[in-house]
Design a protein around this motif. Structure first.
Motif, PDB file in Angstrom:
ATOM      1  N   GLU A 137     -67.572  17.328  88.804  1.00  0.00           N
ATOM      2  CA  GLU A 137     -68.569  16.739  88.111  1.00  0.00           C
ATOM      3  C   GLU A 137     -69.710  16.923  86.881  1.00  0.00           C
ATOM      4  O   GLU A 137     -69.009  16.052  86.127  1.00  0.00           O
ATOM      5  N   SER A 138     -69.909  18.152  87.043  1.00  0.00           N
ATOM      6  CA  SER A 138     -70.697  18.705  86.296  1.00  0.00           C
ATOM      7  C   SER A 138     -69.162  18.810  84.606  1.00  0.00           C
ATOM      8  O   SER A 138     -70.027  19.259  83.737  1.00  0.00           O
ATOM      9  N   LEU A 139     -68.376  19.369  84.936  1.00  0.00           N
ATOM     10  CA  LEU A 139     -67.609  19.349  84.055  1.00  0.00           C
ATOM     11  C   LEU A 139     -66.774  18.528  82.873  1.00  0.00           C
ATOM     12  O   LEU A 139     -67.250  18.311  81.940  1.00  0.00           O
ATOM     13  N   GLY A 140     -67.352  17.438  83.971  1.00  0.00           N
ATOM     14  CA  GLY A 140     -66.755  16.103  83.212  1.00  0.00           C
ATOM     15  C   GLY A 140     -68.471  15.692  81.829  1.00  0.00           C
ATOM     16  O   GLY A 140     -68.177  15.365  81.158  1.00  0.00           O
ATOM     17  N   LEU A 141     -69.864  15.996  82.505  1.00  0.00           N
ATOM     18  CA  LEU A 141     -70.760  15.641  81.598  1.00  0.00           C
ATOM     19  C   LEU A 141     -70.614  16.486  80.199  1.00  0.00           C
ATOM     20  O   LEU A 141     -70.783  15.955  79.702  1.00  0.00           O
ATOM     21  N   LEU A 142     -70.501  17.742  80.488  1.00  0.00           N
ATOM     22  CA  LEU A 142     -70.193  18.644  79.632  1.00  0.00           C
ATOM     23  C   LEU A 142     -69.172  17.841  78.683  1.00  0.00           C
ATOM     24  O   LEU A 142     -69.586  18.182  77.514  1.00  0.00           O
ATOM     25  N   ALA A 143     -68.092  17.580  79.122  1.00  0.00           N
ATOM     26  CA  ALA A 143     -66.996  17.204  78.543  1.00  0.00           C
ATOM     27  C   ALA A 143     -67.402  16.190  77.789  1.00  0.00           C
ATOM     28  O   ALA A 143     -66.980  15.894  76.732  1.00  0.00           O
ATOM     29  N   THR A 144     -68.052  15.799  78.324  1.00  0.00           N
ATOM     30  CA  THR A 144     -69.207  14.405  77.118  1.00  0.00           C
ATOM     31  C   THR A 144     -69.767  14.445  75.685  1.00  0.00           C
ATOM     32  O   THR A 144     -69.434  13.794  74.903  1.00  0.00           O
ATOM     33  N   GLY A 145     -70.235  15.782  75.705  1.00  0.00           N
ATOM     34  CA  GLY A 145     -71.034  16.061  74.935  1.00  0.00           C
ATOM     35  C   GLY A 145     -70.337  17.075  74.063  1.00  0.00           C
ATOM     36  O   GLY A 145     -69.975  16.920  72.793  1.00  0.00           O
ATOM     37  N   THR A 146     -69.077  17.753  74.474  1.00  0.00           N
ATOM     38  CA  THR A 146     -68.429  18.260  74.060  1.00  0.00           C
ATOM     39  C   THR A 146     -67.064  17.373  73.074  1.00  0.00           C
ATOM     40  O   THR A 146     -66.729  17.531  72.222  1.00  0.00           O
ATOM     41  N   ALA A 147     -66.992  16.127  73.724  1.00  0.00           N
ATOM     42  CA  ALA A 147     -65.968  15.396  72.929  1.00  0.00           C
ATOM     43  C   ALA A 147     -66.359  14.805  71.914  1.00  0.00           C
ATOM     44  O   ALA A 147     -65.920  14.265  70.981  1.00  0.00           O
TER      45      ALA A 147
ATOM     46  N   MET B 185     -65.293  11.337  85.490  1.00  0.00           N
ATOM     47  CA  MET B 185     -65.814  11.854  84.829  1.00  0.00           C
ATOM     48  C   MET B 185     -66.826   9.961  84.430  1.00  0.00           C
ATOM     49  O   MET B 185     -66.450   9.121  84.141  1.00  0.00           O
ATOM     50  N   PRO B 186     -67.740  10.455  83.183  1.00  0.00           N
ATOM     51  CA  PRO B 186     -69.098   8.859  82.800  1.00  0.00           C
ATOM     52  C   PRO B 186     -68.208   8.468  82.047  1.00  0.00           C
ATOM     53  O   PRO B 186     -68.969   8.530  80.540  1.00  0.00           O
ATOM     54  N   VAL B 187     -67.024   8.040  81.735  1.00  0.00           N
ATOM     55  CA  VAL B 187     -66.305   7.425  80.735  1.00  0.00           C
ATOM     56  C   VAL B 187     -66.213   5.429  81.069  1.00  0.00           C
ATOM     57  O   VAL B 187     -65.138   5.640  82.281  1.00  0.00           O
ATOM     58  N   ARG B 188     -65.733   5.133  80.247  1.00  0.00           N
ATOM     59  CA  ARG B 188     -65.382   3.538  81.089  1.00  0.00           C
ATOM     60  C   ARG B 188     -64.427   3.530  80.826  1.00  0.00           C
ATOM     61  O   ARG B 188     -63.245   3.988  80.081  1.00  0.00           O
ATOM     62  N   SER B 189     -63.117   3.644  81.584  1.00  0.00           N
ATOM     63  CA  SER B 189     -61.634   3.615  81.561  1.00  0.00           C
ATOM     64  C   SER B 189     -60.889   2.715  82.689  1.00  0.00           C
ATOM     65  O   SER B 189     -61.619   1.979  83.815  1.00  0.00           O
ATOM     66  N   TYR B 190     -60.052   2.046  82.495  1.00  0.00           N
ATOM     67  CA  TYR B 190     -58.980   0.662  83.706  1.00  0.00           C
ATOM     68  C   TYR B 190     -57.847   0.759  84.165  1.00  0.00           C
ATOM     69  O   TYR B 190     -56.925   2.514  83.535  1.00  0.00           O
ATOM     70  N   PRO B 191     -57.723   0.813  84.951  1.00  0.00           N
ATOM     71  CA  PRO B 191     -57.584  -0.421  86.379  1.00  0.00           C
ATOM     72  C   PRO B 191     -58.451  -0.217  87.340  1.00  0.00           C
ATOM     73  O   PRO B 191     -59.004  -1.487  86.855  1.00  0.00           O
ATOM     74  N   TRP B 192     -58.568   0.812  87.649  1.00  0.00           N
ATOM     75  CA  TRP B 192     -59.920   1.482  88.874  1.00  0.00           C
ATOM     76  C   TRP B 192     -60.378   0.621  88.951  1.00  0.00           C
ATOM     77  O   TRP B 192     -61.231  -0.082  90.477  1.00  0.00           O
ATOM     78  N   PRO B 193     -62.241   0.197  87.499  1.00  0.00           N
ATOM     79  CA  PRO B 193     -63.178  -0.955  88.298  1.00  0.00           C
ATOM     80  C   PRO B 193     -62.787  -2.366  88.408  1.00  0.00           C
ATOM     81  O   PRO B 193     -62.890  -3.373  89.092  1.00  0.00           O
ATOM     82  N   PHE B 194     -61.271  -3.228  88.485  1.00  0.00           N
ATOM     83  CA  PHE B 194     -61.042  -3.946  88.706  1.00  0.00           C
ATOM     84  C   PHE B 194     -61.369  -4.308  90.066  1.00  0.00           C
ATOM     85  O   PHE B 194     -60.842  -3.937  91.235  1.00  0.00           O
ATOM     86  N   ALA B 195     -61.660  -6.044  90.202  1.00  0.00           N
ATOM     87  CA  ALA B 195     -61.309  -5.538  92.052  1.00  0.00           C
ATOM     88  C   ALA B 195     -60.509  -6.174  92.320  1.00  0.00           C
ATOM     89  O   ALA B 195     -59.936  -5.909  93.735  1.00  0.00           O
ATOM     90  N   SER B 196     -58.960  -5.715  91.978  1.00  0.00           N
ATOM     91  CA  SER B 196     -57.708  -6.892  92.419  1.00  0.00           C
ATOM     92  C   SER B 196     -57.131  -5.485  92.519  1.00  0.00           C
ATOM     93  O   SER B 196     -56.202  -5.238  93.173  1.00  0.00           O
ATOM     94  N   VAL B 197     -57.943  -3.949  92.466  1.00  0.00           N
ATOM     95  CA  VAL B 197     -57.026  -2.830  92.445  1.00  0.00           C
ATOM     96  C   VAL B 197     -58.187  -2.224  94.164  1.00  0.00           C
ATOM     97  O   VAL B 197     -58.952  -2.680  93.822  1.00  0.00           O
ATOM     98  N   ILE B 198     -57.847  -1.095  94.518  1.00  0.00           N
ATOM     99  CA  ILE B 198     -58.213  -0.490  95.795  1.00  0.00           C
ATOM    100  C   ILE B 198     -58.342   1.238  94.988  1.00  0.00           C
ATOM    101  O   ILE B 198     -57.837   1.323  94.177  1.00  0.00           O
TER     102      ILE B 198
END
Lengths: 218, 287
Positions: A137-147, B185-198
């Motif tokens: 999870e922390s690697l994910g945070l680091l990756a955001t800045g790196t990107a 990771m803290p990014v927006r991606s799909y399709p996982w957030p859709f209510a129609s998928v598990i």
């Protein structure tokens, strides 16, 4: 013509700072940033801290191979352990990097538009008790800045390339010139002097040619 | 055509004077279809004794190496290739150079040994996955009517969001259960957030059958995803961590439940998953 990519140095230093930080945070043997070649899918080492930092930058991993390849393909961060227990993988890794890791952790680097442009990878983190999920999870945070930094670097190169094209440079030779410009600052004094001399000769040659036959097509 | 269950048929003709989606119940006799009652749900009721028999699972990924001992053969391998301007799905040898799909297939096989496995290669293929290959592969899998579709992948490209959303809704109504990796990771991606998928993320416990319900979605379930022993190219094994590996655990558990209760609808399946989750099930109700 821009021979030394001076305006890119800040970004390169930022990338280097990030891999140094990643290496330090995880107490890792090495940390690296790969840039994804959008045409071929190959991964190129952009910055390395630790094992291989002297010579790995600029070398290439073929598309879809290794843990970095998995990460690019599925767009997810991943961690694998006991890598060296796997003879084939160990041999491949040794041939391409000269170092045999026990564990590899990798996260994709996304541009604003969602395009994957690279990978952040950490080899053999071992300074603290195991925390696989938290580390990922922390690697994910680091990756955001790196990107962000990697995207800046790519944009800058593209701008410089456009600028050079407008200056009438031969577009076919540009990738070589960029690579030379990138590596020149890190070369030994003797190699740097030789390369600079060669580049001066190339410039003289082009100047003579332009004087004799007019400017080449822009 | 009449052999197809109602949820797999094309949209029916309209009746004069009746709204397109209405039902003229006074004119048309009700068709008898099988339904499942949900009894008191325990883990034993949900999947006790089930092995995945009769359930078709599709792995949308980098391909699957059918010869790997942990995979134990697959029934079908397909690839998505470009044909002029179109993407088409064609048969291919069951191989996987990258190994990601093989790793996922090995997890499914471990938990649900008797499922029928199909691989659709939407990743790799000389370069990293393209969104259009993903859409074409998913569309094919829904048309083929797989019971469960494993997607240990996501796209962060906004331009594919609309098409993916339509496809996952279509899958839901056709009773194709899509199980997709949440992003770690803290990014927006799909399709996982859709209510129609598990959607699935990882917990760090060692038991492959233990999963948790997340009362604060969009991630709905946490399945085993840390230090999982999975297949690796060349007949080998490796320990791997990530939501990519948690997803096939959940897909396989879905396959087990459906193999025991084949007429469950996707919303019933979700209820069963919810009621049998580690943090929801009555302690004495567990298997």
């Amino acid at each position: 013509m821009v021979l030394v990519n001076s305006s890119g140095l800040t970004q390169r230093r930022l990338l280097q700072a990030i891999v140094e930080m990643a290496r330090s945070v995880y107490g890792a043997a090495a940390a690296s940033v790969f840039l994804l070649n959008q045409e071929t899918g190959d991964l190129v080492f952009e910055a390395v801290a630790g094992e291989g930092e002297g010579w790995l930058p600029g070398t290439t991993f073929p598309a879809g191979t290794g843990i970095a390849g998995w990460t690019v393909m599925c767009g997810q961060s991943l961690l694998v352990d006991d890598v060296s227990a796997n003879p084939q993988f160990a041999r491949d890794a040794a041939e391409s990097t000269g170092y045999l890791p026990q564990s590899i952790m990798a996260a994709p680097l996304f541009r604003d538009d969602g395009e994957c442009i690279g990978v952040l990878e950490v080899l053999d983190r071992d300074s603290r008790p195991r925390r696989d999920q938290g580390d990922l999870e922390s690697l994910g945070l680091l990756a955001t800045g790196t990107a962000e930094v990697l995207a800046l670097l790519v944009r800058l190169r593209s701008l410089e390339s456009t600028h050079d094209d407008r200056d009438g440079a031969d577009a076919g030779g540009m990738p070589v010139l960029h690579r030379v410009a990138d590596r020149l600052p890190a070369a030994s004094e003797q190699v740097r002097a030789t390369v600079t001399r060669l580049l001066q000769m190339a410039e003289d040659l082009l100047a003579d040619d332009a004087a004799g036959s007019g400017r080449p097509d822009a | 055509m009449t052999d197809l269950p109602p949820w797999r048929r094309p949209p029916r003709d309209h009746f004069p004077g009746v709204p397109a989606w209405g039902m003229p119940s006074t004119m048309v006799p009700q068709e008898r279809v099988a339904f499942s009652q949900i009894g008191p749900v325990t883990r034993d009721w949900a999947w006790g004794g089930a092995d995945g028999s009769g359930i078709r699972v599709c792995v949308l990924d980098s391909g699957v190496d059918a010869t790997h001992p942990l995979v134990g053969g697959i029934d079908q391998a397909m690839d998505v290739v470009r044909d002029d301007d179109d993407m088409v799905v064609v048969p291919v040898d069951p191989v996987d150079e990258a190994g990601h799909g093989t790793a996922c297939a090995s997890v499914i096989r471990l938990i649900a040994p008797r499922v029928s496995l199909t691989s659709v290669r939407v990743l790799g293929n000389g370069k990293h996955g393209t969104g259009s290959a993903l859409l074409a592969g998913l569309s094919w899998a829904i048309d083929e009517g797989f019971d469960v579709i494993n997607m240990s992948l996501s796209t962060a490209k906004e331009q594919f969001r609309g098409a993916l959303s339509e496809l996952t809704d279509r899958a839901y109504f056709r009773r194709c259960v899509i199980v997709a990796s949440a992003h770690n990771m803290p990014v927006r991606s799909y399709p996982w957030p859709f209510a129609s998928v598990i959607s699935v993320a990882s917990h760090d416990g060692p038991d492959p059958m233990t999963y948790y319900y997340n009362p604060a979605p969009p991630v709905e379930f946490y399945a085993r995803g840390v230090r999982v022993r999975v297949a690796w190219p060349g007949g080998r094994e490796i320990l791997s961590t990530g939501n990519s590996l948690a997803t096939p655990h959940m897909a396989a558990i879905c396959a087990l439940i459906l193999s025991k209760h084949p007429t469950l609808t996707p919303f019933q399946l979700r209820s069963v998953l919810y009621l049998a989750a580690e943090n929801v099930a009555e302690p004495q109700g567990g298997s």
